[in-house]
Motif scaffolding. Structure first.
Motif, PDB file in Angstrom:
ATOM      1  N   TYR A 139      30.425  52.798  38.057  1.00 15.62           N
ATOM      2  CA  TYR A 139      30.962  51.728  38.902  1.00 15.62           C
ATOM      3  C   TYR A 139      32.104  51.044  38.154  1.00 15.62           C
ATOM      4  O   TYR A 139      31.961  50.674  36.987  1.00 15.62           O
ATOM      5  N   ILE A 140      33.242  50.892  38.822  1.00 14.88           N
ATOM      6  CA  ILE A 140      34.401  50.220  38.240  1.00 14.88           C
ATOM      7  C   ILE A 140      34.440  48.784  38.747  1.00 14.88           C
ATOM      8  O   ILE A 140      34.546  48.548  39.954  1.00 14.88           O
ATOM      9  N   CYS A 141      34.332  47.832  37.849  1.00 15.01           N
ATOM     10  CA  CYS A 141      34.330  46.420  38.257  1.00 15.01           C
ATOM     11  C   CYS A 141      35.653  46.019  38.908  1.00 15.01           C
ATOM     12  O   CYS A 141      36.705  46.610  38.641  1.00 15.01           O
ATOM     13  N   ALA A 142      35.583  45.004  39.740  1.00 15.26           N
ATOM     14  CA  ALA A 142      36.781  44.483  40.397  1.00 15.26           C
ATOM     15  C   ALA A 142      37.764  43.986  39.340  1.00 15.26           C
ATOM     16  O   ALA A 142      37.378  43.357  38.357  1.00 15.26           O
ATOM     17  N   GLY A 143      39.031  44.305  39.535  1.00 16.91           N
ATOM     18  CA  GLY A 143      40.068  43.841  38.633  1.00 16.91           C
ATOM     19  C   GLY A 143      40.403  44.786  37.500  1.00 16.91           C
ATOM     20  O   GLY A 143      41.358  44.551  36.754  1.00 16.91           O
ATOM     21  N   VAL A 144      39.647  45.869  37.364  1.00 20.26           N
ATOM     22  CA  VAL A 144      39.915  46.832  36.288  1.00 20.26           C
ATOM     23  C   VAL A 144      41.129  47.698  36.619  1.00 20.26           C
ATOM     24  O   VAL A 144      42.052  47.841  35.815  1.00 20.26           O
ATOM     25  N   ALA A 145      41.119  48.296  37.793  1.00 19.63           N
ATOM     26  CA  ALA A 145      42.190  49.216  38.193  1.00 19.63           C
ATOM     27  C   ALA A 145      43.548  48.530  38.169  1.00 19.63           C
ATOM     28  O   ALA A 145      43.722  47.435  38.709  1.00 19.63           O
ATOM     29  N   GLY A 146      44.512  49.165  37.507  1.00 24.03           N
ATOM     30  CA  GLY A 146      45.865  48.639  37.465  1.00 24.03           C
ATOM     31  C   GLY A 146      46.086  47.553  36.436  1.00 24.03           C
ATOM     32  O   GLY A 146      47.219  47.130  36.201  1.00 24.03           O
ATOM     33  N   ASN A 147      45.036  47.098  35.780  1.00 20.65           N
ATOM     34  CA  ASN A 147      45.147  46.047  34.772  1.00 20.65           C
ATOM     35  C   ASN A 147      45.045  46.694  33.388  1.00 20.65           C
ATOM     36  O   ASN A 147      43.972  46.804  32.818  1.00 20.65           O
ATOM     37  N   CYS A 148      46.187  47.165  32.858  1.00 19.90           N
ATOM     38  CA  CYS A 148      46.214  47.957  31.618  1.00 19.90           C
ATOM     39  C   CYS A 148      45.323  49.182  31.766  1.00 19.90           C
ATOM     40  O   CYS A 148      44.666  49.615  30.812  1.00 19.90           O
ATOM     41  N   THR A 191      34.496  37.106  35.540  1.00 23.78           N
ATOM     42  CA  THR A 191      34.020  37.644  36.816  1.00 23.78           C
ATOM     43  C   THR A 191      33.334  38.992  36.613  1.00 23.78           C
ATOM     44  O   THR A 191      32.289  39.270  37.210  1.00 23.78           O
ATOM     45  N   GLN A 192      33.909  39.832  35.764  1.00 25.31           N
ATOM     46  CA  GLN A 192      33.322  41.142  35.489  1.00 25.31           C
ATOM     47  C   GLN A 192      31.994  41.018  34.738  1.00 25.31           C
ATOM     48  O   GLN A 192      31.058  41.780  34.984  1.00 25.31           O
ATOM     49  N   GLN A 193      31.904  40.054  33.832  1.00 26.19           N
ATOM     50  CA  GLN A 193      30.645  39.823  33.120  1.00 26.19           C
ATOM     51  C   GLN A 193      29.548  39.437  34.101  1.00 26.19           C
ATOM     52  O   GLN A 193      28.415  39.926  34.018  1.00 26.19           O
ATOM     53  N   LYS A 194      29.913  38.582  35.042  1.00 21.82           N
ATOM     54  CA  LYS A 194      28.948  38.143  36.041  1.00 21.82           C
ATOM     55  C   LYS A 194      28.559  39.301  36.964  1.00 21.82           C
ATOM     56  O   LYS A 194      27.386  39.484  37.290  1.00 21.82           O
TER      57      LYS A 194
END
Length: 259
Positions: A139-148, A191-194
């Motif tokens: 599962y890829i957390c929200a905000g990962v894609a496109g952020n480095c 947010t990703q930690q949560k």
């Protein structure tokens, strides 16, 4: 020496030789060479998993860890120097690839891997479980894609090419906790930690870890790091940057795009 079953132009086509370039752009001369040996040129990242031969360096341009390269690591041992194509074209056949393997000491030091170990690890992983991420859901957390990191589409292709299954939500987790990997940025956002806490018992890992797994074709999941939110990987943050197919600028190395 010619590759078994691929002795001439006709047998090359029949054998399904599919060539992909990454890190360098194929020009008209290269395309003519590919035609000479009866092979097919692949250009789309969607086709990267089907590449049989990958041209990743010309001896001058350094190996780059592009999204295409990550996919190809999981699917073929033929990560080659351009000279293989040049020599094959001269011979009008697909030559054996052994002596043409890309060995880039600078890149191996930068990404902390050995190309020879990577291709062997990949071969064993494909043989044993269908890929280095075989049997795992990711599962890829929200905000990962496109952020480095690559785009969502590219991340999915990287994971699936390694035998993993991408899941779109943690709401209904069908995979056993021990077979679930949750990917965050490095370091993770609050947010990703949560969000990752919803996946109790899952392996919480960063993009740095994912790219290292692809580069080394070796899966390391220690039980004592379950639930890790990414803090332990901050020291290795610099190894998570990906290359581009074209020579990247300093800014591009920090924010990789399609490749």
């Amino acid at each position: 020496r010619r590759t078994s079953g691929q002795g001439n132009k006709k047998s090359g086509a029949k054998g399904g030789i599919r060539i992909m370039f990454t890190g360098i752009e194929p020009n008209s001369k290269h395309k003519k060479m590919i035609k000479t040996i009866g092979a097919q040129l692949l250009t789309s990242i969607e086709d990267a998993a089907s590449a049989t031969h990958v041209i990743a360096s010309d001896g001058k341009i350094k190996l780059r860890r592009t999204p295409k390269m990550m996919i190809c690591f999981s699917n073929t041992a033929n990560i080659l120097n351009l000279k293989w194509l040049e020599d094959s074209a001269k011979d009008q056949s697909c030559l054996d690839t052994g002596k043409y393997l890309v060995v880039d000491n600078e890149a191996e030091k930068k990404y902390n891997f050995s190309m020879r170990e990577t291709v062997e690890n990949g071969r064993l992983a494909r043989q044993d479980r269908g890929g280095v991420l075989g049997d795992f859901s990711v599962y890829i957390c929200a905000g990962v894609a496109g952020n480095c990191a690559p785009s969502a589409k590219e991340l999915s292709l990287i994971i699936e090419s390694a035998g993993g299954s991408c899941i779109a939500s943690l709401a209904k987790i069908e995979a056993a906790a021990g077979q679930l990997i949750v990917i965050t940025n490095d370091p993770p956002t609050k947010t990703q930690q949560k969000e990752s806490k919803k996946a109790r018992g899952a392996h919480i890992r960063s993009t740095t870890w994912l790219f290292d797994v692809m580069t080394k074709q070796k899966l390391v999941l220690d039980d004592d790091t379950k639930g890790n939110t990414g803090k332990a990987t901050r020291k290795r943050r610099t190894t998570s940057s990906l290359g581009k197919d074209k020579a990247p600028s300093k800014r591009a190395r920090r924010n990789p795009t399609k490749g």
